[in-house]
Scaffold this motif. Sequence first.
Motif, PDB file in Angstrom:
ATOM      1  N   ARG A   2       0.849  -1.190   0.000  1.00  0.00           N
ATOM      2  CA  ARG A   2       0.000   0.000   0.000  1.00  0.00           C
ATOM      3  C   ARG A   2       0.881   1.235   0.000  1.00  0.00           C
ATOM      4  NH1 ARG A   2      -5.397  -1.022   3.232  1.00  0.00           N
ATOM      5  NH2 ARG A   2      -5.675  -3.182   2.695  1.00  0.00           N
ATOM      6  N   ARG A   3       0.448   2.213  -0.772  1.00  0.00           N
ATOM      7  CA  ARG A   3       1.169   3.483  -0.849  1.00  0.00           C
ATOM      8  C   ARG A   3       0.160   4.616  -0.791  1.00  0.00           C
ATOM      9  NH1 ARG A   3       6.595   2.871  -2.942  1.00  0.00           N
ATOM     10  NH2 ARG A   3       6.873   0.693  -3.464  1.00  0.00           N
ATOM     11  N   GLU A   4       0.606   5.733  -0.266  1.00  0.00           N
ATOM     12  CA  GLU A   4      -0.231   6.928  -0.210  1.00  0.00           C
ATOM     13  C   GLU A   4       0.084   7.799  -1.418  1.00  0.00           C
ATOM     14  OE1 GLU A   4      -3.123   9.441   1.532  1.00  0.00           O
ATOM     15  OE2 GLU A   4      -2.511   7.444   2.173  1.00  0.00           O
ATOM     16  N   LEU A   5      -0.947   8.213  -2.121  1.00  0.00           N
ATOM     17  CA  LEU A   5      -0.816   9.088  -3.278  1.00  0.00           C
ATOM     18  C   LEU A   5      -1.454  10.419  -2.923  1.00  0.00           C
ATOM     19  CD1 LEU A   5      -0.272   9.676  -6.294  1.00  0.00           C
ATOM     20  CD2 LEU A   5      -2.484   8.611  -6.776  1.00  0.00           C
ATOM     21  N   THR A   6      -0.685  11.511  -3.079  1.00  0.00           N
ATOM     22  CA  THR A   6      -1.199  12.848  -2.809  1.00  0.00           C
ATOM     23  C   THR A   6      -0.825  13.764  -3.964  1.00  0.00           C
ATOM     24  OG1 THR A   6      -0.935  12.530  -0.423  1.00  0.00           O
ATOM     25  CG2 THR A   6      -1.179  14.794  -1.192  1.00  0.00           C
ATOM     26  N   VAL A   7      -1.803  14.517  -4.440  1.00  0.00           N
ATOM     27  CA  VAL A   7      -1.583  15.469  -5.528  1.00  0.00           C
ATOM     28  C   VAL A   7      -2.130  16.818  -5.085  1.00  0.00           C
ATOM     29  CG1 VAL A   7      -2.108  16.044  -7.919  1.00  0.00           C
ATOM     30  CG2 VAL A   7      -1.800  13.650  -7.253  1.00  0.00           C
ATOM     31  N   ASN A   8      -1.322  17.860  -5.247  1.00  0.00           N
ATOM     32  CA  ASN A   8      -1.745  19.225  -4.936  1.00  0.00           C
ATOM     33  C   ASN A   8      -1.792  20.046  -6.213  1.00  0.00           C
ATOM     34  OD1 ASN A   8      -1.819  19.196  -1.976  1.00  0.00           O
ATOM     35  ND2 ASN A   8       0.337  18.716  -2.184  1.00  0.00           N
ATOM     36  N   VAL A   9      -2.883  20.798  -6.379  1.00  0.00           N
ATOM     37  CA  VAL A   9      -3.030  21.699  -7.516  1.00  0.00           C
ATOM     38  C   VAL A   9      -3.251  23.090  -6.943  1.00  0.00           C
ATOM     39  CG1 VAL A   9      -4.423  22.275  -9.533  1.00  0.00           C
ATOM     40  CG2 VAL A   9      -4.084  19.872  -8.905  1.00  0.00           C
ATOM     41  N   VAL A  25     -19.199  22.356  -4.768  1.00  0.00           N
ATOM     42  CA  VAL A  25     -20.467  21.685  -5.068  1.00  0.00           C
ATOM     43  C   VAL A  25     -20.230  20.289  -5.631  1.00  0.00           C
ATOM     44  CG1 VAL A  25     -22.534  21.786  -6.522  1.00  0.00           C
ATOM     45  CG2 VAL A  25     -21.665  23.855  -5.429  1.00  0.00           C
ATOM     46  N   ASP A  26     -19.159  20.114  -6.385  1.00  0.00           N
ATOM     47  CA  ASP A  26     -18.887  18.837  -7.049  1.00  0.00           C
ATOM     48  C   ASP A  26     -18.051  17.875  -6.199  1.00  0.00           C
ATOM     49  OD1 ASP A  26     -19.225  17.228  -9.409  1.00  0.00           O
ATOM     50  OD2 ASP A  26     -17.097  17.532  -9.815  1.00  0.00           O
ATOM     51  N   GLU A  27     -17.646  18.279  -5.029  1.00  0.00           N
ATOM     52  CA  GLU A  27     -16.787  17.437  -4.196  1.00  0.00           C
ATOM     53  C   GLU A  27     -17.595  16.501  -3.293  1.00  0.00           C
ATOM     54  OE1 GLU A  27     -13.297  17.314  -4.497  1.00  0.00           O
ATOM     55  OE2 GLU A  27     -13.997  18.377  -6.277  1.00  0.00           O
ATOM     56  N   VAL A  28     -18.572  15.838  -3.864  1.00  0.00           N
ATOM     57  CA  VAL A  28     -19.399  14.873  -3.149  1.00  0.00           C
ATOM     58  C   VAL A  28     -19.433  13.573  -3.948  1.00  0.00           C
ATOM     59  CG1 VAL A  28     -20.840  16.614  -2.034  1.00  0.00           C
ATOM     60  CG2 VAL A  28     -21.514  15.702  -4.246  1.00  0.00           C
ATOM     61  N   GLY A  29     -19.720  12.495  -3.293  1.00  0.00           N
ATOM     62  CA  GLY A  29     -19.834  11.214  -3.978  1.00  0.00           C
ATOM     63  C   GLY A  29     -18.527  10.727  -4.571  1.00  0.00           C
ATOM     64  N   LEU A  30     -17.439  11.020  -3.888  1.00  0.00           N
ATOM     65  CA  LEU A  30     -16.128  10.582  -4.372  1.00  0.00           C
ATOM     66  C   LEU A  30     -15.974   9.079  -4.212  1.00  0.00           C
ATOM     67  CD1 LEU A  30     -13.993  13.412  -2.752  1.00  0.00           C
ATOM     68  CD2 LEU A  30     -14.551  13.172  -5.173  1.00  0.00           C
ATOM     69  N   PRO A  31     -15.134   8.463  -5.048  1.00  0.00           N
ATOM     70  CA  PRO A  31     -14.882   7.028  -4.894  1.00  0.00           C
ATOM     71  C   PRO A  31     -14.347   6.711  -3.495  1.00  0.00           C
ATOM     72  CG  PRO A  31     -13.986   7.816  -6.966  1.00  0.00           C
ATOM     73  CD  PRO A  31     -14.415   9.033  -6.189  1.00  0.00           C
ATOM     74  N   GLU A  32     -14.657   5.527  -3.016  1.00  0.00           N
ATOM     75  CA  GLU A  32     -14.223   5.110  -1.690  1.00  0.00           C
ATOM     76  C   GLU A  32     -12.703   5.194  -1.561  1.00  0.00           C
ATOM     77  OE1 GLU A  32     -14.357   1.138   1.104  1.00  0.00           O
ATOM     78  OE2 GLU A  32     -15.930   1.429  -0.399  1.00  0.00           O
ATOM     79  N   GLY A  33     -12.254   5.784  -0.464  1.00  0.00           N
ATOM     80  CA  GLY A  33     -10.830   5.876  -0.176  1.00  0.00           C
ATOM     81  C   GLY A  33     -10.151   7.128  -0.696  1.00  0.00           C
ATOM     82  N   ILE A  34     -10.868   7.934  -1.473  1.00  0.00           N
ATOM     83  CA  ILE A  34     -10.292   9.172  -1.996  1.00  0.00           C
ATOM     84  C   ILE A  34     -10.776  10.337  -1.141  1.00  0.00           C
ATOM     85  CG2 ILE A  34     -10.229  10.769  -3.946  1.00  0.00           C
ATOM     86  CD1 ILE A  34     -10.298   8.397  -5.788  1.00  0.00           C
ATOM     87  N   ARG A  35      -9.828  11.170  -0.754  1.00  0.00           N
ATOM     88  CA  ARG A  35     -10.126  12.351   0.053  1.00  0.00           C
ATOM     89  C   ARG A  35      -9.687  13.589  -0.715  1.00  0.00           C
ATOM     90  NH1 ARG A  35      -7.624   8.520   2.274  1.00  0.00           N
ATOM     91  NH2 ARG A  35      -5.583   9.522   2.354  1.00  0.00           N
ATOM     92  N   THR A  54      -4.281   0.868  -3.060  1.00  0.00           N
ATOM     93  CA  THR A  54      -4.282  -0.563  -2.760  1.00  0.00           C
ATOM     94  C   THR A  54      -4.261  -1.403  -4.031  1.00  0.00           C
ATOM     95  OG1 THR A  54      -6.686  -0.467  -2.633  1.00  0.00           O
ATOM     96  CG2 THR A  54      -5.472  -0.274  -0.559  1.00  0.00           C
ATOM     97  N   ASN A  55      -4.628  -0.760  -5.159  1.00  0.00           N
ATOM     98  CA  ASN A  55      -4.596  -1.432  -6.461  1.00  0.00           C
ATOM     99  C   ASN A  55      -4.595  -0.370  -7.553  1.00  0.00           C
ATOM    100  OD1 ASN A  55      -7.383  -0.900  -7.438  1.00  0.00           O
ATOM    101  ND2 ASN A  55      -7.941  -2.107  -5.635  1.00  0.00           N
ATOM    102  N   PRO A  56      -4.305  -0.735  -8.797  1.00  0.00           N
ATOM    103  CA  PRO A  56      -4.234   0.248  -9.884  1.00  0.00           C
ATOM    104  C   PRO A  56      -5.536   1.011 -10.128  1.00  0.00           C
ATOM    105  CG  PRO A  56      -3.194  -1.803 -10.552  1.00  0.00           C
ATOM    106  CD  PRO A  56      -3.873  -2.076  -9.231  1.00  0.00           C
ATOM    107  N   ARG A  57      -6.655   0.426  -9.775  1.00  0.00           N
ATOM    108  CA  ARG A  57      -7.934   1.119  -9.970  1.00  0.00           C
ATOM    109  C   ARG A  57      -8.024   2.391  -9.133  1.00  0.00           C
ATOM    110  NH1 ARG A  57     -12.599  -3.385 -10.669  1.00  0.00           N
ATOM    111  NH2 ARG A  57     -13.039  -2.454 -12.676  1.00  0.00           N
ATOM    112  N   VAL A  58      -7.420   2.379  -7.956  1.00  0.00           N
ATOM    113  CA  VAL A  58      -7.434   3.569  -7.099  1.00  0.00           C
ATOM    114  C   VAL A  58      -6.682   4.706  -7.792  1.00  0.00           C
ATOM    115  CG1 VAL A  58      -6.735   4.541  -4.883  1.00  0.00           C
ATOM    116  CG2 VAL A  58      -7.673   2.224  -4.983  1.00  0.00           C
ATOM    117  N   THR A  59      -5.543   4.390  -8.393  1.00  0.00           N
ATOM    118  CA  THR A  59      -4.769   5.401  -9.106  1.00  0.00           C
ATOM    119  C   THR A  59      -5.596   5.993 -10.246  1.00  0.00           C
ATOM    120  OG1 THR A  59      -2.725   4.247  -8.562  1.00  0.00           O
ATOM    121  CG2 THR A  59      -2.615   5.854 -10.336  1.00  0.00           C
TER     122      THR A  59
END
Length: 82
Positions: A2-9, A25-35, A54-59
């Motif tokens: 497991r690795r932590e992925l963080t991106v800042n814009v 307004v659009d920051e709702v209903g995010l995929p599980e595990g994404i903050r 935890t897997n490539p799908r998260v990326t």
Amino acid sequence: MRRELTVNVKVRTSDCASIVKALKVDEVGLPEGIRTSINCVNDEVNYMVSAEVTNPRVTLSVWNTIDDFLRNLKAVMQVSKD
């Protein structure tokens, strides 16, 4: 593994508070595990996405979340110019 992925814009704009309000307004209903976090600091929109990979799908989900944010940001900034 497991690795932590963080991106800042960060985007500087003179109408930061209004842009952040529109984008939240659009920051709702995010995929599980994404903050995400979006705020305005010194006329700069700060957007952060993080996830435990935890897997490539998260990326891929993180990538899609960032893509959605950038598309929405572009639209909001275009409207705020008018």
